[in-house]
Design a protein around this motif. Structure first.
Motif, PDB file in Angstrom:
ATOM      1  N   VAL A  74      43.033   9.413 -41.999  1.00 52.46           N
ATOM      2  CA  VAL A  74      42.876   9.357 -40.468  1.00 52.46           C
ATOM      3  C   VAL A  74      43.694  10.704 -40.020  1.00 52.46           C
ATOM      4  O   VAL A  74      44.689  11.233 -40.483  1.00 52.46           O
ATOM      5  N   LEU A  75      42.807  11.578 -38.968  1.00 55.44           N
ATOM      6  CA  LEU A  75      43.681  12.529 -38.347  1.00 55.44           C
ATOM      7  C   LEU A  75      43.915  12.116 -36.972  1.00 55.44           C
ATOM      8  O   LEU A  75      43.206  11.791 -36.141  1.00 55.44           O
ATOM      9  N   VAL A  76      45.279  12.149 -36.611  1.00 53.95           N
ATOM     10  CA  VAL A  76      45.772  11.612 -35.337  1.00 53.95           C
ATOM     11  C   VAL A  76      46.378  12.844 -34.760  1.00 53.95           C
ATOM     12  O   VAL A  76      47.052  13.720 -35.121  1.00 53.95           O
ATOM     13  N   VAL A  77      45.763  13.195 -33.315  1.00 52.02           N
ATOM     14  CA  VAL A  77      46.450  14.232 -32.343  1.00 52.02           C
ATOM     15  C   VAL A  77      46.781  13.504 -31.251  1.00 52.02           C
ATOM     16  O   VAL A  77      46.043  12.952 -30.557  1.00 52.02           O
ATOM     17  N   THR A  78      48.240  13.448 -31.148  1.00 50.87           N
ATOM     18  CA  THR A  78      48.942  12.731 -29.901  1.00 50.87           C
ATOM     19  C   THR A  78      49.723  13.516 -29.184  1.00 50.87           C
ATOM     20  O   THR A  78      50.305  14.707 -29.465  1.00 50.87           O
ATOM     21  N   SER A  79      49.884  13.278 -27.896  1.00 53.92           N
ATOM     22  CA  SER A  79      50.889  13.834 -26.826  1.00 53.92           C
ATOM     23  C   SER A  79      52.167  13.464 -27.178  1.00 53.92           C
ATOM     24  O   SER A  79      53.084  13.884 -26.562  1.00 53.92           O
ATOM     25  N   GLU A  80      52.671  12.451 -27.959  1.00 50.16           N
ATOM     26  CA  GLU A  80      53.659  12.011 -28.615  1.00 50.16           C
ATOM     27  C   GLU A  80      54.462  11.649 -27.250  1.00 50.16           C
ATOM     28  O   GLU A  80      55.807  11.995 -27.055  1.00 50.16           O
ATOM     29  N   GLY A  81      53.852  10.732 -26.613  1.00 50.51           N
ATOM     30  CA  GLY A  81      54.816  10.264 -25.255  1.00 50.51           C
ATOM     31  C   GLY A  81      54.588  11.340 -23.967  1.00 50.51           C
ATOM     32  O   GLY A  81      55.248  10.909 -22.901  1.00 50.51           O
ATOM     33  N   ASP A  82      54.145  12.420 -23.976  1.00 45.41           N
ATOM     34  CA  ASP A  82      54.202  13.190 -22.921  1.00 45.41           C
ATOM     35  C   ASP A  82      52.976  12.903 -22.112  1.00 45.41           C
ATOM     36  O   ASP A  82      51.784  13.152 -22.535  1.00 45.41           O
ATOM     37  N   ALA A  83      53.449  12.290 -20.945  1.00 47.28           N
ATOM     38  CA  ALA A  83      52.100  11.520 -20.389  1.00 47.28           C
ATOM     39  C   ALA A  83      51.220  12.836 -19.487  1.00 47.28           C
ATOM     40  O   ALA A  83      50.205  12.586 -19.497  1.00 47.28           O
ATOM     41  N   GLY A  84      51.704  14.070 -19.544  1.00 47.85           N
ATOM     42  CA  GLY A  84      51.194  15.087 -19.225  1.00 47.85           C
ATOM     43  C   GLY A  84      49.734  15.597 -20.012  1.00 47.85           C
ATOM     44  O   GLY A  84      49.064  16.296 -19.254  1.00 47.85           O
ATOM     45  N   ALA A  85      50.226  15.303 -21.077  1.00 47.95           N
ATOM     46  CA  ALA A  85      49.269  15.691 -22.372  1.00 47.95           C
ATOM     47  C   ALA A  85      48.269  14.637 -22.756  1.00 47.95           C
ATOM     48  O   ALA A  85      47.492  14.855 -23.770  1.00 47.95           O
TER      49      ALA A  85
END
Length: 348
Positions: A74-85
């Motif tokens: 799996v490739l995960v691309v996440t905002s890591e909790g940054d709501a703006g992203a």
């Protein structure tokens, strides 16, 4: 094996938010290079390239490679909790190719299958998740959690909080954690009634099952109260959280005045029927570009709270669709609000 591109980029240039070039690179060479890196357990050859490609979409995004649920990787691309992203990460995911036997994709960290097998190193301290204990209390439509580990007492406060949230993310997955977990408290001593970390999944699953229908559509709750002595009625979907639909990053408030009202300032039966018809009309015009998530009614005005995808003309569609209302001038006001702060007073 997991490789992360979570390092901070000093004074990053704004990304384009357009994932097209990323996915073109992925199809041409990225997928093959990452598969080779996983098989060789050597990520030096791909880390800088993936960092650059992901940050070109948005510098706030981070990435991970790991074992998939259905595919091998799996490739995960996440905002890591940054709501703006969050919205950018969701658009990245929506542009992804179809999953294959080799690759699947996600825009949030997934729950670990065996969370008790995880060990987190914080400085010189090892935190084995098998020794984490939690107390979970359901409060309305969310779960408040107390987290304890014997090593907590020896860690500074920021590190304790980091351990707690990483443990919850690993147990529930990033989206469920942000959507269903309310207050999180760190306990330095073992709390009364504590259970294994994995038991939290059952509590959250119960809340989730009570809050969505068989199609995954949020249910609605009715709320009543007073504002400056005037009665107010409200209704809101559950969950009322931006993590539920990250692509809906713009709050659009539609204030609908009404003249035919009860003595309490609430709509009479005929007006109530007209307001419901207006809501249905707006929903039909919007399609998937926006969603009504709550409304508040008091003193001759019903405010409809929509959240819209900022890449669509949803706000303009709403403005055009309310011109036929015959009980006063409807106002439409849109503003960026990826964290859904405008409706947080209606969360249950």
């Amino acid at each position: 094996m997991t490789s992360s591109g979570a390092q901070q980029v000093p004074e990053p240039d704004p990304g384009s938010g357009d994932p097209t070039e990323f996915w073109s690179w992925w199809a041409e060479e990225g997928a093959g290079a990452c598969e080779a890196a996983i098989e060789s357990r050597s990520f030096e050859a791909v880390t800088d390239e993936i960092n650059a490609r992901v940050h070109a979409v948005d510098p706030r995004l981070v990435w991970e490679l790991g074992p998939g649920r259905e595919a091998r990787h799996v490739l995960v691309v996440t905002s890591e909790g940054d709501a703006g992203a969050r919205a950018v990460a969701r658009r990245w995911l929506r542009a992804a190719p179809a999953p294959s036997a080799t690759w699947e994709y996600a825009d949030a960290r997934q729950a670990e299958v065996d969370v008790d097998a995880m060990v987190l190193k914080v400085g010189e301290t090892e935190v084995d998740f098998a020794a984490v204990r939690v107390v979970a209390e359901r409060v309305g439509n969310h779960v408040d959690v107390v987290v304890h580990h014997p090593a907590m007492a020896s860690l500074p406060e920021q590190a304790r909080n980091t351990v707690a949230f990483l443990a919850l993310d690993a147990t529930l997955g990033e989206n469920d954690c942000e959507t269903w977990v309310g207050a999180v408290e760190v306990a330095l001593a073992p709390p009364v009634g504590a259970t294994l970390l994995a038991a939290l999944r059952e509590v959250v699953a119960e809340v989730r099952d009570d809050s969505v229908d068989e199609h995954g559509t949020p249910v609605w709750v009715l709320l009543r109260g007073e504002v400056d002595g005037a009665p107010i009625m409200a209704a809101a979907q559950v969950p009322l959280a931006g993590s539920w639909a990250p692509q809906l990053d713009t709050h659009v408030a539609v204030a609908v005045p009404y003249r035919r009202a009860t003595e309490q300032g609430l709509p009479d039966p005929g007006t109530l029927e007209s307001l419901r018809a207006l809501e249905d009309h707006l929903g039909e015009r919007l399609g998937d570009s926006a969603r009504l998530v709550a409304h508040e009614t008091s003193s001759g005005t019903r405010t409809l709270h929509f959240y819209a995808d900022s890449t669509t003309p949803a706000a303009a569609v709403l403005q055009a669709a309310v011109t036929g209302w015959d009980q006063g001038r409807v106002t439409v006001a849109a503003q960026p609000d990826p964290a859904w702060h405008a409706v947080r007073h209606l969360r249950t």
